[in-house]
Write a protein that holds these residues in place. Sequence first.
Motif, PDB file in Angstrom:
ATOM      1  N   ILE B 108      -2.324  10.878  -5.606  1.00  0.00           N
ATOM      2  CA  ILE B 108      -1.190  10.541  -4.722  1.00  0.00           C
ATOM      3  C   ILE B 108      -0.600   9.195  -5.134  1.00  0.00           C
ATOM      4  O   ILE B 108       0.623   9.038  -5.230  1.00  0.00           O
ATOM      5  N   LEU B 109      -1.470   8.212  -5.394  1.00  0.00           N
ATOM      6  CA  LEU B 109      -0.967   6.903  -5.823  1.00  0.00           C
ATOM      7  C   LEU B 109      -0.173   7.044  -7.120  1.00  0.00           C
ATOM      8  O   LEU B 109       0.859   6.398  -7.309  1.00  0.00           O
ATOM      9  N   LYS B 110      -0.650   7.930  -7.983  1.00  0.00           N
ATOM     10  CA  LYS B 110       0.035   8.163  -9.262  1.00  0.00           C
ATOM     11  C   LYS B 110       1.424   8.748  -8.999  1.00  0.00           C
ATOM     12  O   LYS B 110       2.414   8.349  -9.601  1.00  0.00           O
ATOM     13  N   ARG B 111       1.505   9.708  -8.085  1.00  0.00           N
ATOM     14  CA  ARG B 111       2.811  10.294  -7.723  1.00  0.00           C
ATOM     15  C   ARG B 111       3.742   9.208  -7.217  1.00  0.00           C
ATOM     16  O   ARG B 111       4.917   9.159  -7.562  1.00  0.00           O
ATOM     17  N   TRP B 112       3.208   8.361  -6.356  1.00  0.00           N
ATOM     18  CA  TRP B 112       4.038   7.303  -5.773  1.00  0.00           C
ATOM     19  C   TRP B 112       4.513   6.331  -6.870  1.00  0.00           C
ATOM     20  O   TRP B 112       5.633   5.821  -6.797  1.00  0.00           O
ATOM     21  N   ASP B 117       8.552   4.895  -8.237  1.00  0.00           N
ATOM     22  CA  ASP B 117       8.522   3.576  -8.876  1.00  0.00           C
ATOM     23  C   ASP B 117       7.732   2.544  -8.080  1.00  0.00           C
ATOM     24  O   ASP B 117       8.015   1.346  -8.168  1.00  0.00           O
ATOM     25  N   LEU B 118       6.762   2.980  -7.321  1.00  0.00           N
ATOM     26  CA  LEU B 118       5.945   2.038  -6.539  1.00  0.00           C
ATOM     27  C   LEU B 118       4.800   1.566  -7.436  1.00  0.00           C
ATOM     28  O   LEU B 118       3.627   1.915  -7.239  1.00  0.00           O
ATOM     29  N   THR B 119       5.161   0.774  -8.416  1.00  0.00           N
ATOM     30  CA  THR B 119       4.243   0.441  -9.498  1.00  0.00           C
ATOM     31  C   THR B 119       3.116  -0.493  -9.064  1.00  0.00           C
ATOM     32  O   THR B 119       2.132  -0.644  -9.779  1.00  0.00           O
ATOM     33  N   ASP B 120       3.242  -1.112  -7.906  1.00  0.00           N
ATOM     34  CA  ASP B 120       2.161  -1.977  -7.413  1.00  0.00           C
ATOM     35  C   ASP B 120       1.066  -1.199  -6.706  1.00  0.00           C
ATOM     36  O   ASP B 120       0.027  -1.761  -6.358  1.00  0.00           O
ATOM     37  N   LEU B 121       1.299   0.058  -6.474  1.00  0.00           N
ATOM     38  CA  LEU B 121       0.316   0.836  -5.713  1.00  0.00           C
ATOM     39  C   LEU B 121      -0.622   1.592  -6.645  1.00  0.00           C
ATOM     40  O   LEU B 121      -0.786   2.807  -6.549  1.00  0.00           O
ATOM     41  N   THR B 444       8.368   9.411   7.821  1.00  0.00           N
ATOM     42  CA  THR B 444       9.730   9.353   8.358  1.00  0.00           C
ATOM     43  C   THR B 444      10.454   8.034   8.156  1.00  0.00           C
ATOM     44  O   THR B 444      11.620   7.901   8.537  1.00  0.00           O
ATOM     45  N   CYS B 445       9.777   7.037   7.570  1.00  0.00           N
ATOM     46  CA  CYS B 445      10.441   5.784   7.169  1.00  0.00           C
ATOM     47  C   CYS B 445       9.979   5.487   5.749  1.00  0.00           C
ATOM     48  O   CYS B 445       9.495   4.396   5.448  1.00  0.00           O
ATOM     49  N   GLN B 446      10.170   6.439   4.873  1.00  0.00           N
ATOM     50  CA  GLN B 446       9.543   6.384   3.552  1.00  0.00           C
ATOM     51  C   GLN B 446       9.887   5.120   2.763  1.00  0.00           C
ATOM     52  O   GLN B 446      11.007   4.591   2.834  1.00  0.00           O
ATOM     53  N   MET B 447       8.884   4.644   2.012  1.00  0.00           N
ATOM     54  CA  MET B 447       9.113   3.443   1.222  1.00  0.00           C
ATOM     55  C   MET B 447       9.529   3.805  -0.207  1.00  0.00           C
ATOM     56  O   MET B 447       9.245   4.891  -0.702  1.00  0.00           O
ATOM     57  N   GLY B 448      10.222   2.859  -0.822  1.00  0.00           N
ATOM     58  CA  GLY B 448      10.684   3.058  -2.191  1.00  0.00           C
ATOM     59  C   GLY B 448      11.372   1.801  -2.681  1.00  0.00           C
ATOM     60  O   GLY B 448      11.644   0.878  -1.894  1.00  0.00           O
ATOM     61  N   ILE B 449      11.695   1.773  -3.990  1.00  0.00           N
ATOM     62  CA  ILE B 449      12.316   0.559  -4.539  1.00  0.00           C
ATOM     63  C   ILE B 449      13.837   0.629  -4.456  1.00  0.00           C
ATOM     64  O   ILE B 449      14.509  -0.387  -4.586  1.00  0.00           O
TER      65      ILE B 449
END
Lengths: 147, 508
Positions: B108-112, B117-121, B444-449
């Motif tokens: 899942i972290l890899k998908r993110w 582009d959540l490269t810090d996760l 429902t408040c999804q995070m992203g760059i």
Amino acid sequence: MSRSAQELSASQNGILLAMATHFCPSNEQLHFDHDQFVNIIGRFLREFPKLYYWGFILGLILFEWLPCVSFARLSRFTQMSEEAQLKYMQSWELSHLYAKREFFKALRGMIQLCYGFDHEFWKYIGYDPEPYIKERIALRQKLKSEQ
Amino acid sequence: MIFTHQTITGPVDETCDVCVVGSGAGGATVAKELAEAGLSVILLEEGGHHQTSDFQKPISPESIINLYRDAGTTVIMGKPNILFTEGRCLGGSTTINGGMSWRTPEKILKRWQWERDLTDLTPKKMEPFFKRVEDIIHVNPVHPVAKNQDSETLKKGAEILGYRYRENLRSHDICVGTNQCNFGCPTGGKQSTLVSYIPAFIKAGGRVYTNCRVKKIRFRGRSAAGVTGVIIDPQTKQKKFKVRIRSRVTVVCGGAIQTPSLLLRSRIPNKSKLLGKNLFVHPNAKVIGVFDNPIYGWKGVNQAYQITEFMDEGIIMGINFIPPPVMALALPFYGSKYIQTLKEIFNHCVVGAALIEDTARGHVVNLPYDLAMPIYNMNLPDFEKALRATALLSEVYFAAGAKRVYLPFAHLHEIHTVDEIRKIYQYPMRPADLELMTVHIMGTCQMGIDPAHAVVNPFGEVYQVPGLFVADASIFPTSIGVNPQETIMALATRTAFYIAENMSRYTL
């Protein structure tokens, strides 16, 4: 209407009790407390959001009066014989209309949930959690003291 | 200090560095970390304050009314309708959950990272946050005294079939298996935020207001500047006093339904048009196996094990025994058949569930009279996965010796042999025929760059609203396929550290 005023009228309670005798019938060894049921369902209803409460009342009214509208029967649900009531309930349970089936399921679930708090029922099915919980609380205190 | 509707005697008008809305996995974590960092923090909780000593009696109507939103009648509307439950009490859903604690799966972290582009996760960068949470809430395997026969039965079935399983990791300090997790732990063994983060928060100088319904976010220009709300009497439902909190930073942690509801109500800028959308729900199919030998499922912990053989497909299976009032919802019968079936099976059954990592997406809308309504329709791949999960769990039961299995289908209630499992595929079924429930709501408040494709940035700050953060499961970009508590708490810890480091940016 404030939520504290969200209560059932006597006739609405009557509809639920009539259904309850089919959902949770007493027998020789088990006598359900119907007064307790009315009290419990009233407490739950006060917690319903307003829209759910009004939807529930509307559904109950429809359930009670629909036989009169459908011409096949001239009596309301609570005026039918027990056998006719059961057949009518089954028609909601197996209805082609999703909303009708879901409302029936919700009613059944609510009524059975409320009767599920009856300690006589617990004894009947073999559920006795109170001594077990007390024993486990004491066990944890013992294990913590040994840590 | 904890204030309740009984001890609050007038309007609440306070100023602080950080206002946190919601005291569950996310809110209590953020509040405690920021209070310990030396900031003045006020934590607002809509539900009431109930303590370990209040949970030492068996389930009663009050157990549900006091601890669950709308007395547990919350429903996700769609095909099928899905019953869901969320806590509304101090500690939030952690007070009523089973305490399972798993790190976010690496896939899942890899998908993110790749898709969002959540490269810090990365697992490495998240490691210190997971470790910190695990130490505080004592994540460890189930204590031997807490294991019970229904979990051992699941394990037996998995072993016979050669399916991988794992001992569940739970947040507990000597849980002895009272089986009351879902109605408040009576021993204090389960490390909900009620007994872990919240006491630490108070010790660090934090203040808690319970019975407080937050109505709107306050703004000063474009920035968030606190909240307004009301203190509500839980018995009469009367609004007693107004609440106004002025804060430099506001963190909303009401869960994936109440958080977007509050933000929509507050009319925050929603450039991405994604606020309230992207709802994932981890549908659970309840399957009951009946055995000849006695199995006292109510004596022992829920979910000592999980079957993980099919985790890559997005299916995990576990046990969660339920008391008589709730058992009614899992059986399709009524009348004397219901009474006699329950009498026959209650101490001879295993109540299990198969959790689906879903791909369908729903959304949340605000209806009149302050009702937040989640809407979600199951898609075909998830429906097929649900059928498969039910078939697999039935197979496990039969391998362990079940004589009968009750299924979560409207028109196919039970099967009696492993050969009859094929009926699940032969019987014409649609998503509306499934009986599902859930306790995990996300997304429902999804995070992203990219603000065009996300509601919050990678640290949970709402785009276009400086000083407004979200720190609960609503920031997950996707379903995660495991119990979400630890992911929520690790991300909330990360958010708290970010806020503390950047506090000078936020003024009152």
